[in-house]
Design a protein around this motif. Structure first.
Motif, PDB file in Angstrom:
ATOM      1  N   PRO A 161      13.176 -40.902  57.308  1.00 38.87           N
ATOM      2  CA  PRO A 161      13.866 -41.345  56.095  1.00 38.87           C
ATOM      3  C   PRO A 161      14.610 -42.664  56.288  1.00 38.87           C
ATOM      4  CG  PRO A 161      14.143 -38.980  56.373  1.00 38.87           C
ATOM      5  CD  PRO A 161      13.488 -39.496  57.633  1.00 38.87           C
ATOM      6  N   VAL A 162      15.146 -42.882  57.480  1.00 35.18           N
ATOM      7  CA  VAL A 162      15.835 -44.146  57.753  1.00 35.18           C
ATOM      8  C   VAL A 162      14.859 -45.316  57.643  1.00 35.18           C
ATOM      9  CG1 VAL A 162      17.025 -45.489  59.525  1.00 35.18           C
ATOM     10  CG2 VAL A 162      17.610 -43.082  59.184  1.00 35.18           C
ATOM     11  N   ALA A 163      13.627 -45.115  58.104  1.00 31.59           N
ATOM     12  CA  ALA A 163      12.622 -46.180  58.040  1.00 31.59           C
ATOM     13  C   ALA A 163      12.298 -46.548  56.599  1.00 31.59           C
ATOM     14  CB  ALA A 163      11.356 -45.747  58.776  1.00 31.59           C
ATOM     15  N   VAL A 164      12.374 -45.581  55.687  1.00 30.38           N
ATOM     16  CA  VAL A 164      12.134 -45.883  54.273  1.00 30.38           C
ATOM     17  C   VAL A 164      13.210 -46.828  53.760  1.00 30.38           C
ATOM     18  CG1 VAL A 164      11.963 -44.912  51.950  1.00 30.38           C
ATOM     19  CG2 VAL A 164      10.954 -43.677  53.885  1.00 30.38           C
ATOM     20  N   ALA A 165      14.465 -46.525  54.094  1.00 26.37           N
ATOM     21  CA  ALA A 165      15.572 -47.389  53.668  1.00 26.37           C
ATOM     22  C   ALA A 165      15.450 -48.778  54.288  1.00 26.37           C
ATOM     23  CB  ALA A 165      16.904 -46.746  54.046  1.00 26.37           C
ATOM     24  N   GLU A 166      15.075 -48.832  55.555  1.00 29.28           N
ATOM     25  CA  GLU A 166      14.943 -50.130  56.237  1.00 29.28           C
ATOM     26  C   GLU A 166      13.823 -50.974  55.632  1.00 29.28           C
ATOM     27  OE1 GLU A 166      14.423 -48.961  60.273  1.00 29.28           O
ATOM     28  OE2 GLU A 166      16.580 -48.828  60.684  1.00 29.28           O
ATOM     29  N   ALA A 167      12.757 -50.311  55.165  1.00 30.98           N
ATOM     30  CA  ALA A 167      11.640 -51.046  54.566  1.00 30.98           C
ATOM     31  C   ALA A 167      12.047 -51.741  53.267  1.00 30.98           C
ATOM     32  CB  ALA A 167      10.469 -50.101  54.303  1.00 30.98           C
ATOM     33  N   LEU A 168      13.126 -51.264  52.634  1.00 35.52           N
ATOM     34  CA  LEU A 168      13.563 -51.820  51.352  1.00 35.52           C
ATOM     35  C   LEU A 168      14.727 -52.793  51.493  1.00 35.52           C
ATOM     36  CD1 LEU A 168      13.411 -48.501  49.291  1.00 35.52           C
ATOM     37  CD2 LEU A 168      11.797 -50.409  49.148  1.00 35.52           C
ATOM     38  N   LEU A 169      15.201 -53.020  52.724  1.00 33.06           N
ATOM     39  CA  LEU A 169      16.407 -53.828  52.925  1.00 33.06           C
ATOM     40  C   LEU A 169      16.279 -55.231  52.341  1.00 33.06           C
ATOM     41  CD1 LEU A 169      17.688 -52.926  56.514  1.00 33.06           C
ATOM     42  CD2 LEU A 169      18.804 -52.486  54.321  1.00 33.06           C
ATOM     43  N   ASP A 170      15.124 -55.860  52.452  1.00 30.45           N
ATOM     44  CA  ASP A 170      14.957 -57.254  52.016  1.00 30.45           C
ATOM     45  C   ASP A 170      14.360 -57.370  50.616  1.00 30.45           C
ATOM     46  OD1 ASP A 170      15.959 -58.183  54.450  1.00 30.45           O
ATOM     47  OD2 ASP A 170      13.982 -58.091  55.397  1.00 30.45           O
ATOM     48  N   THR A 171      14.346 -56.290  49.884  1.00 29.71           N
ATOM     49  CA  THR A 171      13.788 -56.330  48.531  1.00 29.71           C
ATOM     50  C   THR A 171      14.885 -56.590  47.503  1.00 29.71           C
ATOM     51  OG1 THR A 171      14.039 -53.943  48.186  1.00 29.71           O
ATOM     52  CG2 THR A 171      11.988 -54.709  49.214  1.00 29.71           C
ATOM     53  N   VAL A 172      14.471 -56.858  46.264  1.00 26.26           N
ATOM     54  CA  VAL A 172      15.414 -57.082  45.161  1.00 26.26           C
ATOM     55  C   VAL A 172      14.922 -56.306  43.942  1.00 26.26           C
ATOM     56  CG1 VAL A 172      16.132 -59.367  45.956  1.00 26.26           C
ATOM     57  CG2 VAL A 172      14.173 -59.154  44.414  1.00 26.26           C
ATOM     58  N   PRO A 173      15.838 -55.945  43.031  1.00 26.75           N
ATOM     59  CA  PRO A 173      15.412 -55.268  41.803  1.00 26.75           C
ATOM     60  C   PRO A 173      14.386 -56.097  41.040  1.00 26.75           C
ATOM     61  CG  PRO A 173      17.791 -55.138  42.047  1.00 26.75           C
ATOM     62  CD  PRO A 173      17.310 -56.067  43.120  1.00 26.75           C
ATOM     63  N   GLY A 174      13.390 -55.428  40.494  1.00 26.45           N
ATOM     64  CA  GLY A 174      12.330 -56.096  39.757  1.00 26.45           C
ATOM     65  C   GLY A 174      11.142 -56.475  40.615  1.00 26.45           C
ATOM     66  N   GLN A 175      11.296 -56.381  41.933  1.00 25.94           N
ATOM     67  CA  GLN A 175      10.186 -56.714  42.837  1.00 25.94           C
ATOM     68  C   GLN A 175       9.176 -55.572  42.864  1.00 25.94           C
ATOM     69  OE1 GLN A 175      11.508 -57.884  46.743  1.00 25.94           O
ATOM     70  NE2 GLN A 175       9.522 -57.469  47.699  1.00 25.94           N
ATOM     71  N   SER A 176       7.912 -55.909  42.950  1.00 27.67           N
ATOM     72  CA  SER A 176       6.857 -54.914  43.050  1.00 27.67           C
ATOM     73  C   SER A 176       6.502 -54.696  44.521  1.00 27.67           C
ATOM     74  CB  SER A 176       5.619 -55.374  42.278  1.00 27.67           C
ATOM     75  OG  SER A 176       4.577 -54.419  42.378  1.00 27.67           O
ATOM     76  N   VAL A 177       6.512 -53.444  44.957  1.00 28.62           N
ATOM     77  CA  VAL A 177       6.175 -53.144  46.345  1.00 28.62           C
ATOM     78  C   VAL A 177       5.054 -52.107  46.385  1.00 28.62           C
ATOM     79  CG1 VAL A 177       8.511 -53.633  47.179  1.00 28.62           C
ATOM     80  CG2 VAL A 177       7.887 -51.289  46.566  1.00 28.62           C
ATOM     81  N   ALA A 178       4.271 -52.175  47.428  1.00 27.66           N
ATOM     82  CA  ALA A 178       3.178 -51.221  47.612  1.00 27.66           C
ATOM     83  C   ALA A 178       3.680 -49.989  48.344  1.00 27.66           C
ATOM     84  CB  ALA A 178       2.044 -51.874  48.394  1.00 27.66           C
ATOM     85  N   VAL A 179       3.277 -48.823  47.879  1.00 28.25           N
ATOM     86  CA  VAL A 179       3.600 -47.551  48.528  1.00 28.25           C
ATOM     87  C   VAL A 179       2.296 -46.811  48.800  1.00 28.25           C
ATOM     88  CG1 VAL A 179       4.792 -45.346  48.340  1.00 28.25           C
ATOM     89  CG2 VAL A 179       5.836 -47.401  47.359  1.00 28.25           C
ATOM     90  N   THR A 180       2.095 -46.462  50.056  1.00 27.34           N
ATOM     91  CA  THR A 180       0.938 -45.652  50.421  1.00 27.34           C
ATOM     92  C   THR A 180       1.413 -44.237  50.677  1.00 27.34           C
ATOM     93  OG1 THR A 180      -0.100 -47.572  51.463  1.00 27.34           O
ATOM     94  CG2 THR A 180      -1.006 -45.419  52.014  1.00 27.34           C
ATOM     95  N   TYR A 181       0.711 -43.276  50.108  1.00 21.78           N
ATOM     96  CA  TYR A 181       1.135 -41.883  50.215  1.00 21.78           C
ATOM     97  C   TYR A 181      -0.077 -40.995  50.451  1.00 21.78           C
ATOM     98  CZ  TYR A 181      -0.531 -41.729  45.386  1.00 21.78           C
ATOM     99  OH  TYR A 181      -1.303 -41.809  44.250  1.00 21.78           O
ATOM    100  N   ARG A 182       0.200 -39.773  50.830  1.00 23.80           N
ATOM    101  CA  ARG A 182      -0.865 -38.794  51.039  1.00 23.80           C
ATOM    102  C   ARG A 182      -0.510 -37.542  50.250  1.00 23.80           C
ATOM    103  NH1 ARG A 182      -0.890 -38.993  56.224  1.00 23.80           N
ATOM    104  NH2 ARG A 182      -2.489 -40.607  56.389  1.00 23.80           N
ATOM    105  N   ARG A 183      -1.461 -37.091  49.429  1.00 22.42           N
ATOM    106  CA  ARG A 183      -1.237 -35.914  48.582  1.00 22.42           C
ATOM    107  C   ARG A 183      -2.434 -34.990  48.696  1.00 22.42           C
ATOM    108  NH1 ARG A 183      -0.614 -37.646  42.675  1.00 22.42           N
ATOM    109  NH2 ARG A 183       1.337 -38.506  43.518  1.00 22.42           N
ATOM    110  N   ALA A 184      -2.161 -33.742  49.079  1.00 19.02           N
ATOM    111  CA  ALA A 184      -3.244 -32.756  49.236  1.00 19.02           C
ATOM    112  C   ALA A 184      -4.344 -33.275  50.147  1.00 19.02           C
ATOM    113  CB  ALA A 184      -3.802 -32.353  47.871  1.00 19.02           C
ATOM    114  N   GLY A 185      -3.950 -33.999  51.193  1.00 14.19           N
ATOM    115  CA  GLY A 185      -4.908 -34.490  52.166  1.00 14.19           C
ATOM    116  C   GLY A 185      -5.596 -35.776  51.796  1.00 14.19           C
ATOM    117  N   GLN A 186      -5.358 -36.251  50.574  1.00 22.58           N
ATOM    118  CA  GLN A 186      -6.005 -37.480  50.113  1.00 22.58           C
ATOM    119  C   GLN A 186      -4.989 -38.626  50.073  1.00 22.58           C
ATOM    120  OE1 GLN A 186      -9.397 -37.645  49.447  1.00 22.58           O
ATOM    121  NE2 GLN A 186      -9.373 -35.542  50.237  1.00 22.58           N
ATOM    122  N   GLU A 187      -5.383 -39.774  50.637  1.00 26.76           N
ATOM    123  CA  GLU A 187      -4.483 -40.919  50.659  1.00 26.76           C
ATOM    124  C   GLU A 187      -4.623 -41.720  49.371  1.00 26.76           C
ATOM    125  OE1 GLU A 187      -4.177 -44.680  53.564  1.00 26.76           O
ATOM    126  OE2 GLU A 187      -3.604 -42.769  54.510  1.00 26.76           O
TER     127      GLU A 187
END
Length: 331
Positions: A161-187
């Motif tokens: 969870p700390v790494a998630v917060a660190e990944a957003l440290l240099d972002t700003v509101p309104g910025q678009s960021v990519a999120v990769t996730y895995r759901r039911a075994g499918q990425e």
């Protein structure tokens, strides 16, 4: 005499019915984190090897009595084991009672998540980061679901969870960021437009990340309790269930303390009341956050042994020492 009698009646009615802006704090109930509440285990482990436990690892609470009358406040003050404080101490005037309850519930949920992270890290159990909760009106809400595994955020792999917060440290509101996730075994992947946070400059993803073992699942359940101070006892209960041997040695242990994801134990309020509650429930040993030691040592009930703990490792070491009849770090 008639006038004086009438005045006494009026004062008696007002003193017994008119609320005053005060609340009374006192010992609250304790809960054995190794047990079940209303037939629901406080710590439920599925898909992982577990081991028998015994004794008690009780978390402690503070009871708050609201809507006091003048006579009620005087009675609480005169009891000697309750503290009467301004209501604004517990219920800030800028927040509704519902908002205070919501804050307490959020703190309790965070303590559950931190306890799980700390325990799994202590035991070096392989883990994965998941969406534990979506905030109201979450920017990620249309794309992510509770339970999704987070693989990367803003181009950075996340393993805590700390790494998630660190990944957003240099972002700003309104910025678009990519999120990769895995759901039911499918990425899958999604572009999330970050929102604004009231207390930090970086963009808001709107996700409260949690952690789960790569195999199996751990659920912490304890309703109608709020605040962050149960973290230490939850973490110890998880460690006890996932390791051979009985961490308490069959003894009645109680305690309190916040916990961070890296196992640091933090101070809490109301420790005199929590020690009284523990002693009345039958506790032999009370685990005290290091920063609460001075207050605890001066107010501990007779016969209650204190153990000073600054980390989850300290707490485990103290219980190991008690089982072996060795000295412990006390307050």
């Amino acid at each position: 005499m008639a006038a004086a009698g009438l005045l006494a009646v009026v004062l008696g009615v007002l003193g017994g019915t008119l609320p005053v802006p005060l609340v009374a704090l006192g010992p609250g109930p304790t809960y054995n984190t190794l047990d079940a509440i209303d037939d629901v285990p406080v710590i439920q482990v599925d898909g992982l090897s577990t081991y028998p436990t015994s004794g008690h690892l009780n978390m402690t609470t503070i009871a708050v009595s609201d809507q006091l009358t003048m006579f009620g406040a005087l009675g609480a003050w005169a009891s000697g084991y309750r503290q009467v404080v301004p209501r604004t101490t517990i219920y800030p005037p800028e927040k509704s009672d519902a908002q205070v309850q919501e804050d307490n519930s959020a703190q309790f949920a965070a303590s559950e998540a931190n306890a799980e992270v700390a325990a799994l890290s202590q035991l070096s159990v392989p883990t994965r980061v998941v969406v534990g909760e979506l905030t109201p009106n979450s920017p990620a809400g249309p794309s992510l679901q509770v339970g999704d595994e987070l693989v990367s955020v803003a181009g950075r792999a996340v393993d805590s969870p700390v790494a998630v917060a660190e990944a957003l440290l240099d972002t700003v509101p309104g910025q678009s960021v990519a999120v990769t996730y895995r759901r039911a075994g499918q990425e899958g992947s999604a572009e999330v437009v970050l929102g604004a946070s009231p207390d930090r400059p970086q963009g808001l993803l709107g996700v409260r990340p949690g952690i789960e073992p790569q195999e199996g699942d751990i659920t912490i359940s304890l309703g109608d309790v709020g605040g962050p101070s149960a973290g230490l006892m939850f973490a110890l209960a998880v460690v006890d269930k996932l390791t051979p041997g009985e961490i308490t040695g069959g003894r009645f242990v109680a305690g309190t303390g916040t916990i961070t994801q890296d196992g640091q134990v933090g101070p809490i309020g109301g420790i005199p009341f929590k020690m009284v509650a523990a002693a009345e429930a039958g506790a032999e040993l009370f685990l005290v956050p290091a920063d609460n030691c001075a207050e605890a040592a001066s107010t501990a009930p007779s016969g209650l042994r204190l153990a000073r703990v600054a980390t989850l490792t300290d707490a485990i070491a103290a219980l190991d020492a008690v089982r072996a009849d060795q000295p412990i770090a006390s307050c």
